[in-house]
Design a protein around this motif. Structure first.
Motif, PDB file in Angstrom:
ATOM      1  N   GLU A  35      68.453  26.226  65.729  1.00 31.72           N
ATOM      2  CA  GLU A  35      69.574  25.778  64.892  1.00 31.72           C
ATOM      3  C   GLU A  35      70.251  26.955  64.220  1.00 31.72           C
ATOM      4  O   GLU A  35      71.482  27.008  64.118  1.00 31.72           O
ATOM      5  CB  GLU A  35      69.075  24.787  63.850  1.00 31.72           C
ATOM      6  N   LYS A  36      69.472  27.922  63.762  1.00 32.32           N
ATOM      7  CA  LYS A  36      70.043  29.104  63.124  1.00 32.32           C
ATOM      8  C   LYS A  36      70.907  29.886  64.112  1.00 32.32           C
ATOM      9  O   LYS A  36      72.006  30.326  63.775  1.00 32.32           O
ATOM     10  CB  LYS A  36      68.921  29.986  62.580  1.00 32.32           C
ATOM     11  N   ARG A  37      70.413  30.026  65.350  1.00 34.79           N
ATOM     12  CA  ARG A  37      71.205  30.730  66.371  1.00 34.79           C
ATOM     13  C   ARG A  37      72.515  30.006  66.653  1.00 34.79           C
ATOM     14  O   ARG A  37      73.561  30.634  66.813  1.00 34.79           O
ATOM     15  CB  ARG A  37      70.400  30.866  67.661  1.00 34.79           C
ATOM     16  N   ARG A  39      74.229  28.047  64.572  1.00 42.34           N
ATOM     17  CA  ARG A  39      75.131  28.261  63.434  1.00 42.34           C
ATOM     18  C   ARG A  39      75.757  29.641  63.484  1.00 42.34           C
ATOM     19  O   ARG A  39      76.957  29.810  63.241  1.00 42.34           O
ATOM     20  CB  ARG A  39      74.378  28.076  62.115  1.00 42.34           C
ATOM     21  N   GLU A  40      74.954  30.655  63.789  1.00 38.38           N
ATOM     22  CA  GLU A  40      75.472  32.020  63.867  1.00 38.38           C
ATOM     23  C   GLU A  40      76.470  32.163  65.008  1.00 38.38           C
ATOM     24  O   GLU A  40      77.488  32.837  64.880  1.00 38.38           O
ATOM     25  CB  GLU A  40      74.324  33.006  64.049  1.00 38.38           C
ATOM     26  N   GLN A  41      76.188  31.503  66.120  1.00 38.78           N
ATOM     27  CA  GLN A  41      77.070  31.593  67.281  1.00 38.78           C
ATOM     28  C   GLN A  41      78.409  30.907  67.004  1.00 38.78           C
ATOM     29  O   GLN A  41      79.457  31.383  67.444  1.00 38.78           O
ATOM     30  CB  GLN A  41      76.395  30.954  68.491  1.00 38.78           C
ATOM     31  N   GLU A  42      78.386  29.798  66.256  1.00 44.85           N
ATOM     32  CA  GLU A  42      79.632  29.091  65.945  1.00 44.85           C
ATOM     33  C   GLU A  42      80.551  29.943  65.087  1.00 44.85           C
ATOM     34  O   GLU A  42      81.763  29.893  65.218  1.00 44.85           O
ATOM     35  CB  GLU A  42      79.328  27.785  65.221  1.00 44.85           C
ATOM     36  N   SER A  43      79.977  30.717  64.171  1.00 39.13           N
ATOM     37  CA  SER A  43      80.800  31.487  63.247  1.00 39.13           C
ATOM     38  C   SER A  43      81.049  32.916  63.727  1.00 39.13           C
ATOM     39  O   SER A  43      81.723  33.678  63.036  1.00 39.13           O
ATOM     40  CB  SER A  43      80.140  31.522  61.874  1.00 39.13           C
ATOM     41  N   ARG A  44      80.560  33.275  64.890  1.00 40.31           N
ATOM     42  CA  ARG A  44      80.743  34.632  65.394  1.00 40.31           C
ATOM     43  C   ARG A  44      82.220  34.887  65.691  1.00 40.31           C
ATOM     44  O   ARG A  44      82.884  34.111  66.355  1.00 40.31           O
ATOM     45  CB  ARG A  44      79.923  34.826  66.672  1.00 40.31           C
ATOM     46  N   PRO A  49      85.684  31.127  57.873  1.00 42.62           N
ATOM     47  CA  PRO A  49      85.256  29.844  58.447  1.00 42.62           C
ATOM     48  C   PRO A  49      85.868  28.634  57.733  1.00 42.62           C
ATOM     49  O   PRO A  49      86.131  27.609  58.371  1.00 42.62           O
ATOM     50  CB  PRO A  49      83.740  29.850  58.294  1.00 42.62           C
TER      51      PRO A  49
END
Length: 83
Positions: A35-37, A39-44, A49
């Motif tokens: 889940e953390k990955r 979230r990070e990928q969505e905001s990359r 945001p």
């Protein structure tokens, strides 16, 4: 990684119940990391945001309004008569 932990737990003579508990903890940690990955990928690559989310909501409202206006003409019961 998870398979190696499972093999170590089984060969050391641990009980099935403790193995299940340990595997459950490992699965929870893996799910949290995934889940953390995500979230990070969505905001990359996004500098602001909040602005992106606001723009997405506005676009969704425009789409809903367009759908409503397109559907208003159908089902009114009025018919054109050409003589």
């Amino acid at each position: 990684m998870g398979w190696n932990i499972y093999k170590l737990l089984c060969c050391c003579g641990s009980s099935n119940e403790s193995t299940r508990v340990d595997l459950a903890i490992v699965r929870e940690q893996q799910a949290a990391a995934a889940e953390k990955r995500l979230r990070e990928q969505e905001s990359r690559g996004i500098k602001n945001p909040d602005r992106v989310k606001r723009m997405q909501r506005e676009q969704q409202k425009r789409d809903e309004e367009a759908n409503r206006t397109a559907n208003m003409g159908t089902g009114t019961g009025l018919k054109w008569q050409v003589s």
